[in-house]
Design a protein around this motif. Structure first.
Motif, PDB file in Angstrom:
ATOM      1  N   ILE A 176       9.780 -42.400  42.576  1.00 47.46           N
ATOM      2  CA  ILE A 176      10.165 -41.004  42.751  1.00 47.46           C
ATOM      3  C   ILE A 176       9.104 -40.074  42.164  1.00 47.46           C
ATOM      4  O   ILE A 176       8.464 -40.391  41.163  1.00 47.46           O
ATOM      5  N   ASP A 177       8.890 -38.953  42.809  1.00 48.23           N
ATOM      6  CA  ASP A 177       7.973 -37.919  42.321  1.00 48.23           C
ATOM      7  C   ASP A 177       8.748 -37.054  41.325  1.00 48.23           C
ATOM      8  O   ASP A 177       9.664 -36.335  41.708  1.00 48.23           O
ATOM      9  N   LYS A 178       8.418 -37.141  40.055  1.00 50.80           N
ATOM     10  CA  LYS A 178       9.189 -36.419  39.037  1.00 50.80           C
ATOM     11  C   LYS A 178       9.021 -34.906  39.157  1.00 50.80           C
ATOM     12  O   LYS A 178       9.817 -34.154  38.602  1.00 50.80           O
ATOM     13  N   TYR A 179       8.017 -34.454  39.874  1.00 46.44           N
ATOM     14  CA  TYR A 179       7.813 -33.021  40.057  1.00 46.44           C
ATOM     15  C   TYR A 179       8.499 -32.480  41.315  1.00 46.44           C
ATOM     16  O   TYR A 179       8.793 -31.297  41.411  1.00 46.44           O
ATOM     17  N   ARG A 180       8.728 -33.335  42.269  1.00 48.35           N
ATOM     18  CA  ARG A 180       9.366 -32.939  43.522  1.00 48.35           C
ATOM     19  C   ARG A 180      10.256 -34.110  43.929  1.00 48.35           C
ATOM     20  O   ARG A 180       9.845 -35.010  44.670  1.00 48.35           O
ATOM     21  N   VAL A 181      11.481 -34.098  43.428  1.00 44.87           N
ATOM     22  CA  VAL A 181      12.301 -35.310  43.433  1.00 44.87           C
ATOM     23  C   VAL A 181      12.756 -35.742  44.820  1.00 44.87           C
ATOM     24  O   VAL A 181      13.296 -36.838  44.975  1.00 44.87           O
TER      25      VAL A 181
END
Length: 519
Positions: A199-204
């Motif tokens: 998962i992209d922690k900045y753009r979930v």
């Protein structure tokens, strides 16, 4: 007591044991050992100060040795390092051991008392039973290691041999292969440098490509591709990581180079993967719906733990439906128009619930931000011209789980808003299969709902066992120290804050319309 080792070796053959093979230290790749830990937090003192108890190891089915830990009971005899022996305290050339028995078990820790102390508790001490200096009775004799009573009590007996025979014969001790069992239980199928989708922690709402840079106790540090220094911690059974090609297979958004996407598709089609690619067999298995009747549908309403503010359970809506039982979920009243904060769930998730779950379990349901009046599902469904997801679709309904935890139990828990942190925590509330995690020293705004089988909660002593840093309770002076650091985000409403336990946090008040990002 020059002959103590020989005498004890003969005594040990009469002991009641739970194993038969020799004790070995073994080596487990990518795990730290308990003796290298630098944690200064003292669980034993904290339990005494707070007059509390720990959740038993057997409650954590993902924890090392969870299936045998209940066999370690008060009265069990062991051989353990003698911290009160003659010689210079800085002389580490030869360790001296002595017999002790378990007074009390709390998580991986035990309150121990040396044999010979009788009813004198003044020398009692806490020790992690997985420490390399804990062994079954007889180990010292088998390995030629010196045994001697603590100096403080050596004068209390004139015939230690007879005393030990009376105390040890017929008693229970650890399995002979206990050290081997500890090391075996710490094995993890993932290795450093394996490539995964995470998962992209900045753009979930996005997945990204990452490479595992560290493995500790089954937890993975994953470095994001093309982002030096940016990483994300997860347990290897987490729903937030997937094998290469997963995004393509399910239809999930993936931020990656075209070269990676082409190579991932080729790997899937050829069913051939390089050695550094984490393959599907390593990941958590999820049930795949067999028919459309078993699938969630776009637009259906339900209740869900807000993945970006886990103290709240909120009305939510099924967004885009993916393949194999996956779908994107939006939190009503909080999501942005472009869907960049939608979160991917599987239909088997235990953090989504049928409507009125909160009402039935007497826990607050957080209405959509800005919602006027008392929230009632019947009214809300009419107002939004919506339908609810059928109750029989939910895993918490299909597979009822016994929640063994009790309010007040202590444990170690990952802060899911800053998942590199494992913190001292307490069970604050129980609801069905859920636990409300309270981080000691922090107010209720930072509590988080997790499932009782979550791999992000651990018995006390776990951090010491695997060599992971444990965050102690926040001290009062931390309240006003440090500065808030805002992270510029593409998600306009979120202004997600860096979430750490060593830096003050903004209140997660629902009315503030602020939700924290994963860090």
């Amino acid at each position: 007591m020059a002959t103590a080792s020989d005498e004890t070796a003969s005594i040990s053959s009469l002991m009641t044991t739970n194993g038969s093979s020799p004790c070995t230290n073994g080596n487990t790749a990518s795990t730290a050992s308990v003796e290298t830990v630098t944690n200064t937090f003292n669980w034993g003192s904290y339990l005494k100060t707070t007059d509390s108890h720990a959740a038993p190891v057997s409650y954590f089915r993902h924890a090392p040795l969870h299936n045998m830990w209940s066999q370690l009971t008060p009265g069990m005899k062991i051989e353990v390092i003698n911290t009160d022996c003659s010689g210079s305290p800085n002389d580490n050339k030869e360790k001296v051991f002595w017999f002790a028995f378990i007074v009390r078990v709390e998580g991986y820790l035990a309150l121990l008392r040396y044999e010979g102390c009788e009813d004198d508790s003044s020398m009692d001490f806490w020790y992690n039973l997985c420490n390399k200096d804990v062994h079954c009775v007889g180990w010292c004799g088998q390995n030629g290691v010196k045994l001697a009573p603590p100096r403080t009590i050596e004068h209390r007996q004139t015939d230690w041999k007879t005393f030990l025979i009376n105390k040890l014969v017929g008693s229970k001790t650890l399995p002979d292969n206990f050290r081997q069992k500890v090391q075996m239980s710490l094995r993890c199928p993932f290795r450093r440098n394996m490539v995964v989708e995470v998962i992209d922690k900045y753009r979930v709402s996005n997945m990204r490509v990452g490479k595992i840079s560290e493995v500790i106790g089954g937890r993975l540090r994953i470095n994001y591709e093309n982002s030096p220094g940016e990483h994300f911690w997860v347990h290897h059974t987490s729903e937030l990581i997937h094998p290469v090609g997963w995004s393509h297979t399910t239809g999930h958004e993936l931020e990656a180079t075209e070269q990676y996407k082409k190579e991932a598709i080729k790997m899937i089609e050829m069913n051939s993967y390089p050695a550094n690619v984490a393959t599907e067999d390593l990941f958590r298995k999820v049930p795949i719906p067999l028919s459309s009747d078993e699938e969630f549908k776009e637009g259906q309403k339900l209740e869900a733990v807000d993945p970006l503010e886990m103290s709240r359970i909120c009305p939510a809506t099924i967004g885009k439906v993916l393949k194999d039982g996956y779908f994107m979920l939006s939190i009503d009243g909080s999501s942005v128009e472009d869907g960049s904060d939608w979160f991917c769930y599987h239909s088997s998730s235990r953090l989504i619930f049928p409507i009125n779950f909160c009402k039935l379990n007497n826990i607050p349901l957080s209405p959509p931000i800005g919602y006027q009046g008392e929230f009632q599902w019947d009214r809300y469904l009419r107002e939004t011209n919506s339908v609810y997801a059928p109750q029989e679709l939910f895993q918490v309904i299909k597979e009822k789980t016994v929640n063994p935890f009790s309010v007040g139990m202590k444990f170690e828990a990952v802060d899911m808003m800053a998942p590199h942190l494992v913190c001292v925590a307490t069970v604050a509330e129980i609801a069905d299969s859920l636990i409300r995690v309270h981080f000691d020293g922090w107010n209720e705004d930072f509590e988080q709902w997790v499932d009782c089988q979550s791999p992000n909660i651990y018995p006390i002593g776990w951090c010491e066992l695997v060599g992971y840093k444990l965050e102690p309770p926040k001290q009062p002076e931390q309240e006003n120290s440090g500065k808030l650091k805002l992270i510029p985000m593409q998600i306009n409403r979120a202004d997600f804050l860096e979430s750490t336990k060593t830096r003050p946090k903004k209140s997660s008040n629902r009315k503030s319309n602020k939700r924290k990002r994963l860090n």
